[in-house]
Design an enzyme around this catalytic site. Structure first.
Site, short mmCIF file in Angstrom:
data_model
loop_
_atom_site.label_atom_id
_atom_site.label_comp_id
_atom_site.label_asym_id
_atom_site.label_seq_id
_atom_site.Cartn_x
_atom_site.Cartn_y
_atom_site.Cartn_z
N GLU A 33 -1.13 17.57 60.68
CA GLU A 33 -1.94 18.48 61.44
C GLU A 33 -2.45 17.34 62.84
N GLY A 34 -1.99 17.83 63.85
CA GLY A 34 -2.41 16.95 65.02
C GLY A 34 -3.78 17.23 65.53
N ARG A 35 -4.52 18.16 65.38
CA ARG A 35 -5.86 18.40 65.51
C ARG A 35 -6.73 17.51 65.00
N LEU A 38 -8.94 19.74 60.02
CA LEU A 38 -8.08 20.89 59.53
C LEU A 38 -8.35 22.41 59.59
N LYS A 51 -16.76 34.65 64.24
CA LYS A 51 -17.80 35.39 63.12
C LYS A 51 -19.10 34.75 62.99
N ALA A 177 -8.15 45.14 75.93
CA ALA A 177 -9.26 45.72 74.99
C ALA A 177 -8.45 45.56 73.68
N GLU A 199 -8.43 47.08 80.74
CA GLU A 199 -7.31 47.42 79.70
C GLU A 199 -6.06 48.12 80.37
N ALA A 317 -5.17 35.79 59.81
CA ALA A 317 -5.26 34.63 58.88
C ALA A 317 -4.55 35.08 57.41
N HIS A 441 -24.59 54.29 43.12
CA HIS A 441 -25.54 54.78 44.13
C HIS A 441 -26.60 54.12 44.37
P1 FAD Z 1 -2.95 28.43 63.20
O1 FAD Z 1 -4.16 28.82 62.43
O2 FAD Z 1 -2.72 28.68 64.60
O3 FAD Z 1 -2.59 26.83 62.82
C1 FAD Z 1 -1.64 26.01 63.25
C2 FAD Z 1 -1.95 24.70 63.13
O4 FAD Z 1 -0.62 23.98 63.31
C3 FAD Z 1 -3.08 24.31 64.42
O5 FAD Z 1 -3.92 23.64 63.91
C4 FAD Z 1 -2.31 23.59 65.20
O6 FAD Z 1 -3.01 22.29 65.73
C5 FAD Z 1 -1.23 22.90 64.04
N1 FAD Z 1 -0.01 22.68 64.86
C6 FAD Z 1 0.91 23.07 65.64
N2 FAD Z 1 1.73 22.32 65.91
C7 FAD Z 1 1.93 21.21 65.22
C8 FAD Z 1 2.63 20.05 65.27
N3 FAD Z 1 4.00 19.81 65.85
N4 FAD Z 1 2.27 18.77 64.45
C9 FAD Z 1 1.08 19.18 63.67
N5 FAD Z 1 0.17 20.07 63.70
C10 FAD Z 1 0.86 21.15 64.48
N6 FAD Z 1 -7.38 36.36 62.07
C11 FAD Z 1 -8.01 37.12 61.01
O7 FAD Z 1 -7.26 37.38 60.06
N7 FAD Z 1 -9.23 37.27 61.16
C12 FAD Z 1 -10.04 36.98 62.24
O8 FAD Z 1 -11.10 37.30 62.03
C13 FAD Z 1 -9.60 36.45 63.23
N8 FAD Z 1 -10.36 35.99 64.42
C14 FAD Z 1 -9.89 35.40 65.34
C15 FAD Z 1 -10.45 35.02 66.61
C16 FAD Z 1 -9.94 34.18 67.36
C17 FAD Z 1 -10.92 33.90 68.62
C18 FAD Z 1 -8.56 33.85 67.40
C19 FAD Z 1 -8.02 33.20 68.64
C20 FAD Z 1 -7.73 34.19 66.50
C21 FAD Z 1 -8.40 35.12 65.29
N9 FAD Z 1 -7.52 35.54 64.35
C22 FAD Z 1 -8.34 36.10 63.18
C23 FAD Z 1 -6.12 35.03 64.07
C24 FAD Z 1 -5.78 33.86 63.11
O9 FAD Z 1 -6.76 32.58 63.58
C25 FAD Z 1 -4.66 33.49 63.04
O10 FAD Z 1 -3.58 34.51 62.76
C26 FAD Z 1 -4.32 32.30 62.02
O11 FAD Z 1 -5.05 31.00 62.38
C27 FAD Z 1 -3.01 31.92 61.87
O12 FAD Z 1 -2.74 30.66 61.00
P2 FAD Z 1 -1.46 29.90 61.08
O13 FAD Z 1 -1.79 29.22 59.89
O14 FAD Z 1 -0.09 30.51 61.19
O15 FAD Z 1 -1.60 29.26 62.32
P1 NAI Z 2 -4.36 41.73 71.24
O1 NAI Z 2 -2.90 42.06 71.30
O2 NAI Z 2 -5.20 42.61 70.24
O3 NAI Z 2 -4.81 42.83 72.72
C1 NAI Z 2 -4.29 42.59 73.74
C2 NAI Z 2 -4.81 43.54 74.78
O4 NAI Z 2 -4.52 43.14 76.08
C3 NAI Z 2 -4.11 44.92 74.47
O5 NAI Z 2 -4.67 46.03 74.53
C4 NAI Z 2 -3.12 45.10 75.72
O6 NAI Z 2 -2.84 46.38 76.28
C5 NAI Z 2 -4.10 44.32 76.91
N1 NAI Z 2 -3.38 43.90 77.95
C6 NAI Z 2 -2.17 43.13 78.02
N2 NAI Z 2 -1.60 42.78 79.22
C7 NAI Z 2 -2.64 43.56 80.15
C8 NAI Z 2 -3.09 43.37 81.41
N3 NAI Z 2 -2.00 42.76 82.48
N4 NAI Z 2 -3.99 43.76 81.96
C9 NAI Z 2 -4.96 44.32 81.05
N5 NAI Z 2 -4.74 44.61 79.82
C10 NAI Z 2 -3.69 44.03 79.30
O7 NAI Z 2 -4.32 40.51 71.73
P2 NAI Z 2 -5.90 39.57 71.49
O8 NAI Z 2 -7.23 40.46 71.53
O9 NAI Z 2 -5.58 38.44 72.36
O10 NAI Z 2 -5.73 38.99 70.08
C11 NAI Z 2 -4.64 38.20 69.63
C12 NAI Z 2 -4.37 38.18 68.31
O11 NAI Z 2 -5.25 37.56 67.45
C13 NAI Z 2 -4.28 39.47 67.78
O12 NAI Z 2 -2.99 39.53 67.23
C14 NAI Z 2 -5.27 39.51 66.66
O13 NAI Z 2 -4.39 39.93 65.50
C15 NAI Z 2 -5.72 38.08 66.39
N6 NAI Z 2 -7.15 38.32 66.28
C16 NAI Z 2 -7.66 38.96 65.01
C17 NAI Z 2 -8.84 38.99 64.98
C18 NAI Z 2 -9.43 39.88 63.52
O14 NAI Z 2 -8.65 40.03 62.79
N7 NAI Z 2 -10.54 40.37 63.58
C19 NAI Z 2 -9.82 38.61 65.97
C20 NAI Z 2 -9.16 38.01 67.06
C21 NAI Z 2 -8.06 37.92 67.26
#
Ligand code: FAD
Ligand code: NAI
Length: 462
Positions: A33-35, A38, A51, A177, A199, A317, A441
């Site tokens: 992990e580079g960050r 973890l 959240k 959106a 959107e 996730a 209930h």
């Molecule tokens: P990541 O979590 O992206 O982890 C990858 C890791 O690999 C990173 O820490 C990175 O630093 C490391 N890495 C990359 N390249 C290298 C390298 N070459 N060497 C060493 N380390 C490296 N999903 C949900 O299910 N529920 C949610 O509520 C939700 N909320 C979200 C809110 C936001 C704002 C965002 C941005 C995403 C959210 N997601 C949510 C999506 C979720 O975070 C991702 O789907 C999930 O983290 C993917 O897991 P992953 O293990 O594939 O990768």
């Molecule tokens: P997203 O794919 O959910 O939504 C992107 C939105 O942007 C779409 O509605 C799309 O039509 C719109 N869009 C694209 N190009 C546009 C443009 N030029 N102008 C206006 N609108 C445009 O992507 P988002 O919200 O960035 O999330 C990324 C990923 O992170 C998602 O795949 C999601 O699964 C994950 N995530 C999951 C969460 C959860 O499970 N609660 C919370 C946050 C993220």
């Protein structure tokens, strides 16, 4: 230099879960992990911090909206933004340190630094090259932007910047959106920011059940979010204090501009595979830049696997975690499996939105005969008592066999309620199986049972 059975690159929910499962199965495991901490995107700049802010601002909303109605009179709450961000930071720390503890407990080596794969069977971290019988790419994803938009993570931000703004903006434009736009848009709306969501499409949360989309947008509008739909963003320009978002309305090609203090670009994420050396190795990729895998998460190069946001499928996730478990089991010679038909999706707004399986639109397109059982939270005693009766549960079942094909919930605790349906679907249950299960209930879960009853002779309370 050391020798491992498995080296996982990336410690997000996919990577760390994979590493722990590998260790549980007796494999000598390391995780790169580079960050500095973890837990990947999810724990550091994704699920967990978002959240925390959603929770804090939901408490604020509850205090402002409902306390008085229940006879609890408090002074108008004041927001201490610095403290709210500190709470978010503590939540991140507690979770990332938890993974560090689990790594130590399971004797997993954390190889600190950015990893690459110089050749099959080798992982390079800094100056050290380690041997690995199996390599799992779990490098996740990063925010993607649009042409004509320069993200500085101050005025023009992705979700990462939006989780740590210096001040609460007066005006925010959210581009997209989707899940991020609506979750973080809700956070700032509750903090008093004027939020406008722009959107491209005509409906919010693309791919979701259309009835849920409509109800969800109505509720968000009532909460104060503004929407500009069918708008193609052309670019963002900034001055020292303001940002201007230029967009074209798709229906008539007219040009418009919105001004804001902060612009959140939430138009999707892209796989993060830079610097791994996949090109040189000849690892096949999809057109969208994801690592191509077969049904067992094997890439085109022997001994290299990939999971999570770096491959195809929903960027969630829990999807990454399930793949992490399954690939570990596959490497250990077991039958790792993920049921992609039963992966829930949850949006943690208020109310929450949760979905699993097929939507009505998908069933129609597939020409499948189905029935709909729907129940409004207005008929649920607990929801009414808690001022949380907006929304419904909708269950879709096969018309002939009654087998559950999907469920779509908008309402209180939807993200927890959905799992009852997930378990039912995993067991191939019929709607009647849910309907005949005794539900305590008064609970929100009764609304799920009533929706299941609605697939048969009808619910009791509507
Ligand atoms: P990541 O979590 O992206 O982890 C990858 C890791 O690999 C990173 O820490 C990175 O630093 C490391 N890495 C990359 N390249 C290298 C390298 N070459 N060497 C060493 N380390 C490296 N999903 C949900 O299910 N529920 C949610 O509520 C939700 N909320 C979200 C809110 C936001 C704002 C965002 C941005 C995403 C959210 N997601 C949510 C999506 C979720 O975070 C991702 O789907 C999930 O983290 C993917 O897991 P992953 O293990 O594939 O990768
Ligand atoms: P997203 O794919 O959910 O939504 C992107 C939105 O942007 C779409 O509605 C799309 O039509 C719109 N869009 C694209 N190009 C546009 C443009 N030029 N102008 C206006 N609108 C445009 O992507 P988002 O919200 O960035 O999330 C990324 C990923 O992170 C998602 O795949 C999601 O699964 C994950 N995530 C999951 C969460 C959860 O499970 N609660 C919370 C946050 C993220």
């Amino acid at each position: 230099m050391a020798s491992y059975d498995v080296i996982v690159i990336g410690s997000g929910p996919g990577g760390y879960v994979c590493a722990i499962r590998c260790a549980q199965l007796g494999l000598k495991t390391a995780c790169v992990e580079g960050r500095e901490t973890l837990g990947g995107t999810c724990l550091n700049v994704g699920c967990i911090p978002s959240k925390a802010l959603l929770h804090a601002t939901e408490m604020l909303h509850e205090t402002e909206e409902n306390f008085g109605k229940m006879g609890i009179n408090v002074a108008k709450p004041k927001v201490d933004w610095t403290q709210m961000l500190a709470y978010k930071g503590e939540t991140i720390d507690a979770n990332t340190k938890g993974i560090e503890f689990l790594f130590k407990k399971n004797k997993i080596d954390w190889l600190k630094g950015w990893g690459s794969i110089p050749e099959p069977g080798k992982v390079k971290v800094g100056d050290e090259v380690h041997d690995a019988k199996n390599i799992v790419i779990a490098t996740g994803s990063e925010a993607s932007s649009l042409p004509g938009i320069d993200v500085d993570e101050k005025q023009v931000v992705t979700s990462t910047g939006a989780l740590e703004l210096d001040d609460i903006p007066k005006k925010m434009v959210v581009i997209g959106a989707g899940v991020i736009g609506l979750e973080l848009g809700s956070v700032y709306n509750r903090l008093g920011t004027e939020v406008t969501v722009v959107e491209f499409l005509d409906a919010i949360t693309p791919g979701m059940d259309a009835e849920v989309q409509k109800t969800f947008q109505r509720i968000l509008k009532k909460q104060g979010l503004k929407f500009v739909m069918g708008a193609a963003v052309q670019g963002v320009t900034t001055t020292k204090t303001k940002a201007k978002v230029a967009y074209k309305l798709r229906k008539d090609d007219s040009d418009h501009v919105l001004e804001a203090d902060t612009v959140l670009v939430a138009t999707g994420r892209r796989p993060h595979t830079d610097g791994l050396g996949l090109d040189a190795l000849g690892v096949e990729m999809t057109e969208r830049g994801q690592v191509k895998t077969d049904a067992h998460w094997k890439t085109s190069v022997a001994g290299i696997y990939a999971i999570g946001d770096a491959i195809t499928g929903p960027m969630l996730a829990h999807k990454a975690e399930d793949e992490g478990m399954a690939v570990a089991e596959t490497i250990a010679g077991q039958a790792g499996h993920v049921n992609y038909d039963v992966i829930p999706g949850v949006i943690y707004t208020h109310p929450e939105v949760a979905t699993v399986g097929q939507t009505e639109e998908q069933l129609k397109e597939a020409g499948r005969a189905y029935k709909v059982g729907k129940f409004s939270f207005m008929g649920n005693g607990r929801a009414k008592a808690n001022h949380a009766a907006d929304g419904f549960v909708k269950i879709l079942a096969d018309k002939d066999t009654d087998r559950i094909l999907g469920a779509h919930i908008i309402g209180p605790m939807a993200g927890d309620l959905i799992h009852e349906v997930c378990v039912a679907m995993e067991f191939g249950a019929a709607a009647e199986d849910l309907a005949r299960t005794c539900h305590a209930h008064p609970t929100y879960s009764e609304a799920v049972r009533e929706a299941a009853l609605a697939c048969g002779d009808g619910p009791i309370h509507s």
